[in-house]
Motif scaffolding. Structure first.
Motif, short mmCIF file in Angstrom:
data_model
loop_
_atom_site.label_atom_id
_atom_site.label_comp_id
_atom_site.label_asym_id
_atom_site.label_seq_id
_atom_site.Cartn_x
_atom_site.Cartn_y
_atom_site.Cartn_z
N ASN A 17 42.60 40.75 45.71
CA ASN A 17 41.78 39.54 45.74
C ASN A 17 40.82 39.52 44.54
OD1 ASN A 17 38.93 38.30 47.27
ND2 ASN A 17 40.79 37.05 47.23
N ARG A 18 40.33 40.68 44.17
CA ARG A 18 39.43 40.81 43.01
C ARG A 18 40.12 40.28 41.74
NH1 ARG A 18 34.51 40.33 42.62
NH2 ARG A 18 35.08 39.11 40.80
N ARG A 19 41.43 40.56 41.61
CA ARG A 19 42.19 40.08 40.44
C ARG A 19 42.21 38.55 40.43
NH1 ARG A 19 47.74 43.53 40.31
NH2 ARG A 19 47.97 42.44 38.30
N ASP A 20 42.41 37.96 41.62
CA ASP A 20 42.37 36.49 41.68
C ASP A 20 40.99 35.96 41.32
OD1 ASP A 20 45.04 36.02 42.46
OD2 ASP A 20 44.57 36.35 44.58
N LEU A 21 39.97 36.64 41.84
CA LEU A 21 38.59 36.18 41.59
C LEU A 21 38.25 36.29 40.11
CD1 LEU A 21 36.80 37.77 44.68
CD2 LEU A 21 37.20 35.32 44.28
N ASP A 22 38.68 37.39 39.48
CA ASP A 22 38.42 37.56 38.06
C ASP A 22 39.06 36.43 37.26
OD1 ASP A 22 37.00 39.80 38.59
OD2 ASP A 22 38.59 41.22 38.05
N ALA A 23 40.32 36.14 37.60
CA ALA A 23 41.03 35.06 36.89
C ALA A 23 40.33 33.73 37.12
CB ALA A 23 42.48 35.00 37.37
N ALA A 24 39.89 33.52 38.35
CA ALA A 24 39.23 32.25 38.69
C ALA A 24 37.95 32.09 37.88
CB ALA A 24 38.93 32.21 40.18
N GLU A 25 37.19 33.18 37.77
CA GLU A 25 35.95 33.10 37.00
C GLU A 25 36.24 32.86 35.53
OE1 GLU A 25 34.10 36.70 38.39
OE2 GLU A 25 33.78 35.77 40.36
N GLN A 26 37.24 33.58 35.02
CA GLN A 26 37.63 33.38 33.62
C GLN A 26 38.06 31.95 33.36
OE1 GLN A 26 40.61 36.19 32.34
NE2 GLN A 26 39.16 37.88 32.57
N ASN A 27 38.79 31.36 34.36
CA ASN A 27 39.29 30.00 34.18
C ASN A 27 38.26 28.94 34.54
OD1 ASN A 27 41.79 30.95 33.31
ND2 ASN A 27 42.52 31.14 35.43
N GLY A 28 37.06 29.40 34.90
CA GLY A 28 35.98 28.46 35.17
C GLY A 28 36.20 27.59 36.40
N LEU A 29 36.79 28.15 37.44
CA LEU A 29 36.98 27.38 38.68
C LEU A 29 35.62 27.02 39.28
CD1 LEU A 29 40.03 27.96 38.67
CD2 LEU A 29 39.83 28.43 41.11
N ARG A 30 35.61 25.91 40.01
CA ARG A 30 34.39 25.49 40.68
C ARG A 30 33.94 26.54 41.68
NH1 ARG A 30 35.00 21.29 44.09
NH2 ARG A 30 37.26 21.46 44.02
N VAL A 31 32.63 26.61 41.90
CA VAL A 31 32.07 27.62 42.80
C VAL A 31 32.65 27.47 44.21
CG1 VAL A 31 29.94 28.45 43.88
CG2 VAL A 31 29.96 27.83 41.46
N ALA A 32 32.79 26.22 44.69
CA ALA A 32 33.32 26.00 46.03
C ALA A 32 34.74 26.57 46.15
CB ALA A 32 33.34 24.50 46.35
N MET A 33 35.52 26.40 45.09
CA MET A 33 36.89 26.89 45.06
C MET A 33 36.90 28.42 45.10
SD MET A 33 39.78 25.02 44.35
CE MET A 33 41.27 25.00 43.33
#
Lengths: 415, 415
Positions: free
Chosen positions: A48-64
């Motif tokens: 899950n951490r890998r997904d979260l890292d990618a999400a942060e890198q890709n600038g996903l919205r906080v709610a997402m």
């Protein structure tokens, strides 16, 4: 042959085994899955951490990102959710009808699994577990196609489930994950007639629209909720304010929250200012029809587009109507057949509203927020159907089943 | 805006009125329609004559012309069929569930109409009446799109129905006929999301395939029937012969007739010659697998295509199998989820067959020809669903309904 097709063929084969499992076998598997999930929590959290890292890198919205995030507690809750499904009654095998035909043939209509259920969803890894456990309990195999944002989390959760199935001599293809998260894989899944018995999209309006437009397999449409609350001229006004605040503000992001408030003109002047005041505590932005704008100051005029919009946010459209019929017509024009409510002390008015408004759930003097499988006592929920075929409203285990006619003869033939 | 869309919009409005009619009002309308049909028989027959003339000029097949033909007797039978529907219990309003939620809100789940039902069918004008009367009794409006071969007959029948509705202050758009019989009109009907709640194709495999491929609205797939009869090694052989003859020859043109016979190898040598002899009375053409061709002389070898073909004719494919599992695998590969039968004296074998074969109706020691709404005791039939969602097998009035949650509160809100 596409990858998704071969997955679905595997799921079809597995579905024949899963359909024959006893209640005890299915419950045993679900408990073991729940335990394995907790035992493998650190592995799942690392993925899950890998997904979260990618999400942060890709600038996903906080709610997402919040929806994507798993924690020890979250995994524990997911496991307990699965255990609760194990505790629910098994719908499979229920005798729905039984009679002897004039020919002497004995007919028994029984509840059976649907077969293979396809689920297309977005960035919520908990759906992976919830949906496949509900499908397993109802004797179905599942083909899951989650969003790319949650791919590592989904792989981890599915691998835990498949290991438990294998260890218990159940075909692991009873739970399949499409790891290709391109649009092509979703389109392929939607086209697999004869392999996918029912496809359930779970997610935003865009996803659901795309599935309904493109699918060649039977679909259960879920989720879109442009819900209304109508304050009748005979409403108890404090009750109306309380329900309006709850239906809009208790969780604006969900489908059973209201988007438009309809107010009878006879009580609009009295009701609207009180309501505006109550909603201002939550910083709700009001968008009003011309009459509303006359009564309330400093609000944005509503457009036709507003009436058709599911905001999922602290925004509420307000329209003054001159009759019950106008309210019903507005709802039947703009509603999405989800949940609709009236506040009135007149039970006759309430019955007319409830009978003429086209929606899965119709309320008098209560918040639309109750439209939910758990609240409705189904014990679980795989989504909220906004179509009228097969299932309507919150879908539990029973909505994941079909039926089959068993006919027992002694050589009967038809004239 | 297309013509079909405006028709469907009219039907949608009318559906709201029809949904609220009482049982007495609906039955009264149906009796009046039946009477009006008989009173207008000569007009209907004259219009039917125009269709028949065109059919003869266009060189339609005799079987097709027979389906198209109306007579005084046929119209009388149609009227009586409608009267029988009036006598059936009204499914609408039935309370399906009732409970008080933990919040104190009272939940009542009721049966309600689907709304607007689209029917696409071919050259059988009796479907026009049957289908719209079933829809009316179940509180639905109908948009009918029949074949061009029956257009004059369909217009005549629909005009009689609409006159009765108008005369009784019911919106005549409760029964709409698409008079444009081009492919475009069918495609438009299939695309009317939000207006057509369910679309039911009735007709040949080509029509059904086209609807399933192209529809954007929910569809109930009907009709295709590649049905099998399996003669087990523990079969009563005379029973097997009798059922095989009935299932193939009593009416080969219908969907519940069998197309393939599967025979266990242990009894093939004894069974096949007796069966061949019995079927020769009906001039049935046999097409056999290699083993069948060894046992029976003068028969055509079967191809893979034969196994997948619904002949609707006096042709039967025969395949020798080496186990129950082989029989089930064959059926699950080539069957169309319609009706499947086993002949065996072993009840355990029968249960395994019935549990593992995927079909709407599964039989032991009886003919597949019983799969029919009337035979099953539904009192009527609008088609036979071969999908697993919403309805499976013969569809009667109840299959033309949805449900709706009514929630009665006293100001409850959700935490």
């Amino acid at each position: 042959m596409g990858t998704v097709q071969s997955l679905a063929e595997g799921a079809k084969l597995a579905s024949r085994q899963v359909a024959l499992l006893t209640t005890e076998q299915k419950n045993d598997l679900i408990y073991k899955i729940a335990n394995a999930l907790e035992e493998n929590a650190s592995m799942i959290l690392a993925e899950n951490r890998r997904d979260l890292d990618a999400a942060e890198q890709n600038g996903l919205r906080v709610a997402m990102i919040d929806r994507l995030r798993l924690t020890e507690t979250r995994i524990h809750d997911m496991a307990n959710g699965a255990r609760e499904v194990a505790e629910l009654p098994d719908p499979i095998g229920e005798v729905l009808e039984k009679r002897t035909l004039t020919s002497g043939v004995n007919l028994v209509k029984k509840r059976v699994p649907l077969g293979v259920i396809g689920i297309i969803f977005e960035a919520r890894p908990n759906v992976t577990l919830d949906a496949s456990v509900l499908c397993l309990k109802s004797g179905n195999a599942t083909v899951l196609r989650g969003g790319k944002e949650a791919i590592y989390s989904n792989r981890a959760i599915v691998s835990v489930m498949r290991d438990v199935l294998s260890q218990n001599r159940v075909d692991p293809n009873a739970v399949c994950l499409v790891t290709d998260t391109s649009r092509d894989s979703a389109n392929e899944l939607m086209s697999l007639k004869g392999l996918i018995d029912v496809l359930i999209p779970r997610g935003g309006a865009g996803l659901i629209h795309s599935v309904v437009e493109n699918a060649r397999v039977p679909v259960i449409e879920t989720g879109a909720g442009n819900c209304h609350l109508y304050i009748d001229r005979e409403a108890d006004l404090p009750c109306g304010v309380k329900v309006a605040v709850n239906a809009k503000c208790s969780r604006p992001s969900v489908c059973n929250a209201i988007e438009t408030l309809l107010v009878h003109e006879d009580i609009a002047k009295e009701f609207l200012p009180v309501m505006q005041n109550a909603l201002s505590e939550y910083n709700v932005e009001l968008r009003g029809c011309p009459k509303t704008c006359e009564i309330l100051s400093n609000i944005t005029p509503a457009t036709a587009e507003d009436y058709a919009t599911e905001y999922n946010d602290y925004i509420l459209t307000v329209r003054v109507v001159s009759s019950l019929k106008d309210a019903v017509d507005h709802i039947n024009r703009f509603g999405t057949l989800h949940s609709e409510a009236i506040i009135t002390k007149n039970l006759q008015t309430a019955e007319t509203f409830m009978n003429t408004v086209d929606a899965a759930a119709v309320y008098v003097n209560a918040s639309t927020r109750f439209t939910d499988g758990f609240e409705f006592g189904l014990g679980a929920e795989i989504g909220i159907s906004t179509q009228k075929m097969h299932a309507r409203g919150p879908m539990g285990l029973r909505e994941l089943t079909s039926c089959k006619y068993y006919l027992y003869g002694s050589g009967q033939t038809r004239d």
